[in-house]
Design a protein around this motif. Sequence first.
Motif, PDB file in Angstrom:
ATOM      1  N   SER A  12       0.844  -1.199   0.000  1.00 25.22           N
ATOM      2  CA  SER A  12       0.000   0.000   0.000  1.00 25.22           C
ATOM      3  C   SER A  12       0.882   1.252   0.000  1.00 25.22           C
ATOM      4  N   ALA A  13       0.236   2.435  -0.142  1.00 27.75           N
ATOM      5  CA  ALA A  13       0.982   3.696  -0.165  1.00 27.75           C
ATOM      6  C   ALA A  13       1.701   3.933   1.158  1.00 27.75           C
ATOM      7  N   LYS A  14       1.041   3.577   2.266  1.00 30.29           N
ATOM      8  CA  LYS A  14       1.643   3.788   3.581  1.00 30.29           C
ATOM      9  C   LYS A  14       2.869   2.908   3.796  1.00 30.29           C
ATOM     10  N   MET A  36       4.826   1.733   1.392  1.00 33.11           N
ATOM     11  CA  MET A  36       5.777   1.818   0.284  1.00 33.11           C
ATOM     12  C   MET A  36       7.212   2.186   0.716  1.00 33.11           C
ATOM     13  N   GLN A  51      10.702   0.245  -0.733  1.00 32.50           N
ATOM     14  CA  GLN A  51      11.360   0.930  -1.851  1.00 32.50           C
ATOM     15  C   GLN A  51      12.778   0.449  -2.085  1.00 32.50           C
ATOM     16  N   LYS A 100       4.199   0.828  -4.870  1.00 32.70           N
ATOM     17  CA  LYS A 100       2.787   0.675  -4.556  1.00 32.70           C
ATOM     18  C   LYS A 100       2.118  -0.262  -5.567  1.00 32.70           C
ATOM     19  N   CYS A 127       5.460   3.126   9.465  1.00 40.56           N
ATOM     20  CA  CYS A 127       4.748   2.041   8.755  1.00 40.56           C
ATOM     21  C   CYS A 127       4.049   1.057   9.692  1.00 40.56           C
TER      22      CYS A 127
END
Length: 591
Positions: A395-397, A399, A403, A409, A449
């Motif tokens: 999810s975006a949170k 990510m 990375q 995402k 996170c």
Amino acid sequence: MFARAFRVRANTAIKGSDRRKLRSDVAAAFPNLSAEQLAEFIPNKEELNVIKIYSHKGEAITVYMNHRNPILFEAEKALYPTVYTLWVYPDLLPAFSTWPPVLQKLAGGADLMLPGVVVPSAGFPQVERGTLCAVTLLGNRAPVAVAVATMSTAEMLAAGMKGKGFAVLHTYLDHLWEYGDKSYPPTLAPLVPDCAGDEEEQKGKEPANSSPSDPVDTGDLSLKEGHNCAELQGKEELHEDRAAEPAETASTEDQQDPEDSRTPREQMDALFNQCFFHALKCKVKKSDLPLLTSTFLGSHMFSCCPAGQQLDIKKSSYKKFSKFLQCMQQQKILQVKELNKGVESIVEVDWKHPDIKAFAVPEGFSSTSAAQDSKNEDREQVYHAPEIIPLYGVSAKMMPLFQESGHGKGSILSSSEVRNIIINYVKTNELVDETNKNLVKVNAILCDCLLDKSEQDEISHLKWDDLLSRCLDRLQCFHQVTFFGQEPVVRRGNIEPIHLNIEQRSSNKKVTIIKNLELYGLDPQCVANTLQQKVQASATIAPVPGAKDRVQVQIQGNQIHHLAKMLLEQYQLPRKYIRGLEKAPKLGRKK
């Protein structure tokens, strides 16, 4: 109309005013019913139900039920009787006869062609185009189909008995009949002798100079299907060839026919034996057992009967089909048991029995193709449980945590991949606690996170297990399903388990509801049929309320024990994907 499975949408009781309206509608539709018959047909006090169904073509149909049997169905504001009703009132509709082998085609959705209609010596009943008619089998007045005439009687005769004569709506052996108690037609003697005449009189008669009203010799008749219609078609030069046939040839054939020396009873016994072994060798499979004896006779033995001949237990030395099966059981060919009160089923067949192995399929039937079809059906029915793998989406949170490993995402990962990525991240950033290797230091990214706002000021270290579980919990859930011989399919969310539930119905009756079979590659109709044969209880398919394109199986009684055995042992599904196994009835202790 009912050759394929239908969907049940609603089932409600018929109350006083609706019952009176139904009785008046029936009286208007079937004026032949007397007042007494009408009161018996639509009783005042007995339970009547109305069911809303949709056919496989999407047609909305109303079915009226009495004593667990459908008695009427309504389509496009017209009332039609079922075969269960016509067996009680066989003279309700004008009737036309056909040959027994045609029944299987009609039950499969075919219409009745005029070459397949038997011309009686007294002539046809007078009907107009669009008249509702009954279809019977030669020698038995009990109707086996409900149809609409596509021609008047005069038009049928003017057409030389060629073309489509009747559009079939409902038959014995179709899905509407299966919705009832699955009884088979009674034996009702014809009011007028059939055109085939007495068997004794037919022997010795020459077929030459025959006319359309003469007895039809079915030796050269073959059953063909064209344009989805059952057509009993003779060779084009049948009458010409027979008329020109020398008397010497006919006498030679008579001498070569060994059955001429046998009595009609002995011939019927031989026919029953032939159809019995033919059905066991080519029609019945081990997966069909237990098999209702009525289904074995009506669906399997009748289809093995040669063209132009009819199985009639009353004309045999056995008189009852149960006695015939008892005789076969004494020879240890099969085993019959009464699984439910008054209902007998074939539970075991010895396919290695010498009589079955020695049986040769008669000419006109392909034993090789039948056996091959049986093998193909067996292969199709082999079920392989799907491979189900839980997956996780970034999810975006989450990510920032992924990375460094090159995942952004929307990336979908397995649990082992997530574990490896987290371990590499901790080691790369030197987050393992120097004093305690079981603890991981929480840096800014892990804090954002994995920790809630209330925890961010309190927690500085996490255990490895806690770190990994928190990570998995905060990722989006997916799952991958791989069915046997197919490419994997990835779906969002966790796979729903198969739900088994017990619900209470009227009169304190219990039913078992099974949902989500389709998600595991199981055909609900096949499961319902298999379960119905095993437990000998009525099983139906209905849409799941509030869900599109989903159906549920409903079967009478608490059948959790049988379902557990089927799903866990036969289908090899993991227990974690089944909910409701604890609702099985507790076995009583033996005193």
